[in-house]
Design a protein around this motif. Structure first.
Motif, PDB file in Angstrom:
ATOM      1  N   ASP A  75       1.646   7.848  -7.545  1.00 21.36           N
ATOM      2  CA  ASP A  75       0.754   8.101  -8.420  1.00 21.36           C
ATOM      3  C   ASP A  75       0.650   9.439  -9.102  1.00 21.36           C
ATOM      4  O   ASP A  75       0.523   9.394 -10.340  1.00 21.36           O
ATOM      5  N   SER A  83       5.463   7.181  -0.835  1.00 17.53           N
ATOM      6  CA  SER A  83       4.287   6.851  -0.544  1.00 17.53           C
ATOM      7  C   SER A  83       3.103   6.376  -1.578  1.00 17.53           C
ATOM      8  O   SER A  83       3.828   6.762  -2.871  1.00 17.53           O
ATOM      9  N   ASP A 121      -6.010   6.145   3.523  1.00 17.79           N
ATOM     10  CA  ASP A 121      -4.855   7.036   3.628  1.00 17.79           C
ATOM     11  C   ASP A 121      -3.673   6.535   2.560  1.00 17.79           C
ATOM     12  O   ASP A 121      -2.655   5.862   2.909  1.00 17.79           O
ATOM     13  N   ASN A 122      -4.045   6.541   1.341  1.00 16.66           N
ATOM     14  CA  ASN A 122      -3.421   6.219   0.324  1.00 16.66           C
ATOM     15  C   ASN A 122      -2.579   4.758   0.121  1.00 16.66           C
ATOM     16  O   ASN A 122      -1.845   4.355  -0.204  1.00 16.66           O
ATOM     17  N   ARG A 153       0.958   8.049  -2.902  1.00 17.12           N
ATOM     18  CA  ARG A 153       0.619   9.333  -3.422  1.00 17.12           C
ATOM     19  C   ARG A 153       1.437   9.686  -4.304  1.00 17.12           C
ATOM     20  O   ARG A 153       1.504  10.483  -5.392  1.00 17.12           O
ATOM     21  N   CYS A 167      -5.759  16.532  -0.165  1.00 17.94           N
ATOM     22  CA  CYS A 167      -4.767  16.117   0.641  1.00 17.94           C
ATOM     23  C   CYS A 167      -4.837  16.535   2.176  1.00 17.94           C
ATOM     24  O   CYS A 167      -4.572  15.645   3.102  1.00 17.94           O
ATOM     25  N   HIS A 191      -8.209   5.605  -2.586  1.00 17.91           N
ATOM     26  CA  HIS A 191      -7.096   6.186  -2.353  1.00 17.91           C
ATOM     27  C   HIS A 191      -6.790   7.172  -1.381  1.00 17.91           C
ATOM     28  O   HIS A 191      -5.931   7.016  -0.533  1.00 17.91           O
ATOM     29  N   PHE A 192      -7.796   8.195  -1.392  1.00 16.25           N
ATOM     30  CA  PHE A 192      -7.857   9.344  -0.346  1.00 16.25           C
ATOM     31  C   PHE A 192      -8.592   8.798   1.009  1.00 16.25           C
ATOM     32  O   PHE A 192      -8.351   9.187   2.000  1.00 16.25           O
TER      33      PHE A 192
END
Length: 171
Positions: free
Chosen positions: A160, A155, A111-112, A157, A30, A107-108
């Motif tokens: 998730d 978010s 930017d999510n 993230r 992250c 996902h990464f």
């Protein structure tokens, strides 16, 4: 057939479940790796191997067979296209990359913007792990998660982490 998603816990508990989440190397991803990937819009072989191992150590041997230039070119297309289907499916051209691993890269890398496709997250949404992953499942899952994150003002993230953690503690 598109599954019916239904959160197994009250949406007001998303931040609670996310706060209980703790997974090895997430801070590195992250805080260091994701910003780097988002800036350069592709993955190097080292970046690719790190994310692959983080998601699942099983396909590491297969993933390591990929040539760095191929990884760079495939991930560059994936992370710069505006076509969601191309963005996810092109990643499966890489050896060792299943739909769940591809979803980690997106996902990464974006930017999510997209959720991570994981049997734990699916279980937390009242869906059994499918025998086969496909675009229809991933697209409907992504749309549901985007809407839920927006509605709950969290978010992707955070959502998730909550989905994964709830399953870990309750499945």
């Amino acid at each position: 057939m598109i599954p019916k998603f239904k959160l197994r816990f009250h949406k007001s508990k998303i931040e609670y479940w996310a706060s209980r989440y703790d997974y090895k190397n997430e801070d590195v991803i992250c805080n260091v790796l994701a910003p780097k990937i988002q800036r350069q819009k592709y993955l190097t072989k080292d970046d690719f191997m790190f994310l692959t191992k983080w998601k699942s150590p099983r396909p590491t041997k297969q993933a390591n067979k990929n040539d760095e230039l191929f990884i760079i070119e495939v991930t560059k297309i994936s992370l710069t296209t505006t076509n969601p289907r191309l963005s996810i499916e092109i990643l499966t051209l890489l050896s060792g990359v299943s739909w769940p691993v591809a979803s980690v890269i997106l996902h990464f890398g974006k930017d999510n913007e997209y959720p991570i496709l994981d049997y734990r997250a699916l279980w937390s949404l009242s869906v059994d792990q499918p025998k086969v992953y496909d675009f229809e499942l991933w697209n409907s899952y992504s749309a549901y998660c985007k809407e839920l994150a927006k509605e709950c003002k969290v978010s992707m993230r955070v959502l998730d982490r909550a989905l994964w953690q709830y399953s870990k503690e309750n499945q």
